[in-house]
Design a protein around this motif. Structure first.
Motif, PDB file in Angstrom:
ATOM      1  N   ARG A 170      20.961  60.417 -54.152  1.00  0.00           N
ATOM      2  CA  ARG A 170      22.156  61.203 -53.846  1.00  0.00           C
ATOM      3  C   ARG A 170      22.025  61.671 -52.407  1.00  0.00           C
ATOM      4  N   GLY A 192      21.432  68.895 -50.656  1.00  0.00           N
ATOM      5  CA  GLY A 192      21.505  68.297 -51.982  1.00  0.00           C
ATOM      6  C   GLY A 192      21.071  66.852 -52.052  1.00  0.00           C
ATOM      7  N   ILE A 197      29.818  64.353 -59.833  1.00  0.00           N
ATOM      8  CA  ILE A 197      29.451  65.295 -58.786  1.00  0.00           C
ATOM      9  C   ILE A 197      29.167  66.629 -59.435  1.00  0.00           C
ATOM     10  N   GLU A 198      27.984  67.188 -59.157  1.00  0.00           N
ATOM     11  CA  GLU A 198      27.606  68.487 -59.736  1.00  0.00           C
ATOM     12  C   GLU A 198      28.410  69.580 -59.077  1.00  0.00           C
ATOM     13  N   LYS A 199      28.872  70.525 -59.886  1.00  0.00           N
ATOM     14  CA  LYS A 199      29.650  71.655 -59.347  1.00  0.00           C
ATOM     15  C   LYS A 199      28.936  72.941 -59.568  1.00  0.00           C
ATOM     16  N   GLU A 258      25.532  61.053 -57.818  1.00  0.00           N
ATOM     17  CA  GLU A 258      24.213  60.436 -57.865  1.00  0.00           C
ATOM     18  C   GLU A 258      24.368  58.973 -58.260  1.00  0.00           C
ATOM     19  N   CYS A 266      14.368  65.417 -49.644  1.00  0.00           N
ATOM     20  CA  CYS A 266      15.233  66.293 -50.414  1.00  0.00           C
ATOM     21  C   CYS A 266      15.530  67.461 -49.481  1.00  0.00           C
ATOM     22  N   ASP A 285      24.118  64.013 -50.806  1.00  0.00           N
ATOM     23  CA  ASP A 285      24.367  65.443 -50.659  1.00  0.00           C
ATOM     24  C   ASP A 285      25.074  65.960 -51.909  1.00  0.00           C
ATOM     25  N   HIS A 286      25.312  67.288 -51.965  1.00  0.00           N
ATOM     26  CA  HIS A 286      25.951  67.888 -53.146  1.00  0.00           C
ATOM     27  C   HIS A 286      27.336  67.320 -53.415  1.00  0.00           C
ATOM     28  N   ALA A 287      28.029  66.895 -52.366  1.00  0.00           N
ATOM     29  CA  ALA A 287      29.392  66.394 -52.513  1.00  0.00           C
ATOM     30  C   ALA A 287      29.443  64.928 -52.943  1.00  0.00           C
ATOM     31  N   SER A 288      28.313  64.300 -53.042  1.00  0.00           N
ATOM     32  CA  SER A 288      28.254  62.884 -53.415  1.00  0.00           C
ATOM     33  C   SER A 288      27.721  62.723 -54.831  1.00  0.00           C
TER      34      SER A 288
END
Length: 151
Positions: free
Chosen positions: A42, A20, A149-151, A49, A16, A44-47
């Protein structure tokens, strides 16, 4: 130790980061009591899960429970803390929720085995075998989804 029943296992391989990324395996009972293996990944943050679920054959779970009892895996949670600590890093961990009947009374217990403890070479061999057994529990694939994708 009396026989026990695994209720839930969570395994994080220690990957981790601040970008992200994250990976984890969750073995859990659904409302009907069926054992489900869920892999969450996941990059990274841009991908999004990726969540994949699998059936867990009862025989495989029984073999894991037997391995845990025979190899005194539960005692690994009692090892002393180590001096090692790394920031910006997610250590590996295994948590196990289980039920145990003693004198006819069923109680639930929780334990955590983690990276920041002092383990012997024998302990490390047992932990590596436990991880191998946990990751090989998955049976037939039930579903695969990509989350938002989490924002």
């Amino acid at each position: 130790m009396k026989k026990f029943k695994i209720y839930r296992i969570c395994y994080s391989p220690g990957y981790c980061d601040m970008m992200g990324g994250g990976h984890g395996i969750y073995i859990d009972r659904d409302d009907s009591g069926k054992i489900i293996y869920t892999s969450r990944d996941r990059e990274d943050h841009a991908s999004p899960e990726s969540i994949t679920t699998y059936d867990v054959p009862q025989e495989a779970l029984s073999q894991l429970e037997e391995f845990i009892q025979k190899n005194r895996v539960l005692s690994l949670a009692k090892r002393p803390a180590s001096d090692l600590f790394i920031t910006d890093y997610s250590p590996w961990s295994i948590s196990i929720d289980y039920e145990k009947a003693t004198f006819g009374k069923v109680r639930r217990y929780y334990l955590n085995i983690g990276e920041y403890k002092k383990y012997s070479e024998r302990d490390n061999r047992t932990i590596n075998e436990l991880i191998r057994r946990i990751t090989s529990l998955r049976g037939e694939k039930l579903s695969e989804t990509k989350g938002e994708i989490e924002k």
